[in-house]
Write an enzyme that holds these catalytic residues in place. Structure first.
Site: not given
Length: 220
Positions: A74-75, A80-81, A146, A78, A176
């Site tokens: 994706r764009g 975190y999930h 996003i 980095y 991000c």
């Protein structure tokens, strides 16, 4: 307008391995493009991990806890999930919805902001900083990310919203690529929200999201 009944709404219990989700998402996007599957919105959680977008800078990855790092495609940079964070993968056919990626991202942000408002959190966009932001003791803090990809006009990836994740895990990256502002969660802001409650609020705003994506002005 394309009825939202034509979109599959999937919720996965437990923790979904990232590599499995990525493979299924890409397969589904291809099937949508071929006209062999419905569009889909998929809500889930992942075990602790980091994902690298196409603009990821290795200098922004510290990872002292040794979490897995996945190339996302994706764009962005980095992210975190992990448990306590709601991830939404949105697979829609923009070929039928105006072919406007900027409009899609704006509509996606608006969908999350509307949903959080219904849950008692006043969130907003921030100029020059993609994502979802809210006030934390007088400071702007990021509560949602996003990250999208569009392949042959079918969208992949989507958003993440911090309900009650372990916020210390975000210290393993520059989230991000933004170091100047903290990451927060609904829980840190004093709003208790189980995933089921978030999912319901999100679904109740689905029609308005699709209307804004397609240039409509549905109220609600």
């Amino acid at each position: 307008m394309i009825a939202h009944e034509d979109i599959e709404w999937r919720v996965s219990p437990g923790l979904t391995p990232y590599s499995e989700a990525l493979a299924e998402m890409e397969e589904r996007a291809s099937a949508i493009r071929r006209g062999e599957a419905k569009e889909m919105i998929w809500l889930l959680e992942h075990p602790p991990l980091f994902t690298a977008g196409t603009s990821a800078d290795p200098a922004e990855l510290f990872n002292p806890m040794g979490f897995p790092v996945h190339e996302a495609g994706r764009g962005g940079r980095y992210t975190y999930h992990g448990p306590g964070q709601r991830v939404g993968y949105v697979m829609l056919d923009l070929d039928r919805r105006g072919r406007d990626v900027r409009c899609y991202v704006h509509a996606l942000e608006g969908w999350i902001i509307d949903t959080l408002a219904d849950l008692g959190v006043e969130a907003h966009r921030a100029a020059g900083r993609i994502g979802i932001w809210a006030d934390l003791n007088g400071t702007e803090a990021k509560v949602g990310a996003i990250g999208v990809r569009v392949r042959r006009w079918v969208t992949l990836h989507g958003f993440s919203v911090n309900l009650s994740p372990e916020l210390s895990h975000f210290s393993g990256i520059v989230p991000c690529g933004i170091a100047e502002f903290p990451v927060s969660s609904l829980g840190e802001m004093g709003v208790s929200c189980r995933p089921e409650r978030f999912d319901l609020a999100l679904r109740q705003r689905l029609s308005r999201f699709l209307a804004s994506l397609e240039g409509g002005t549905e109220k609600g």
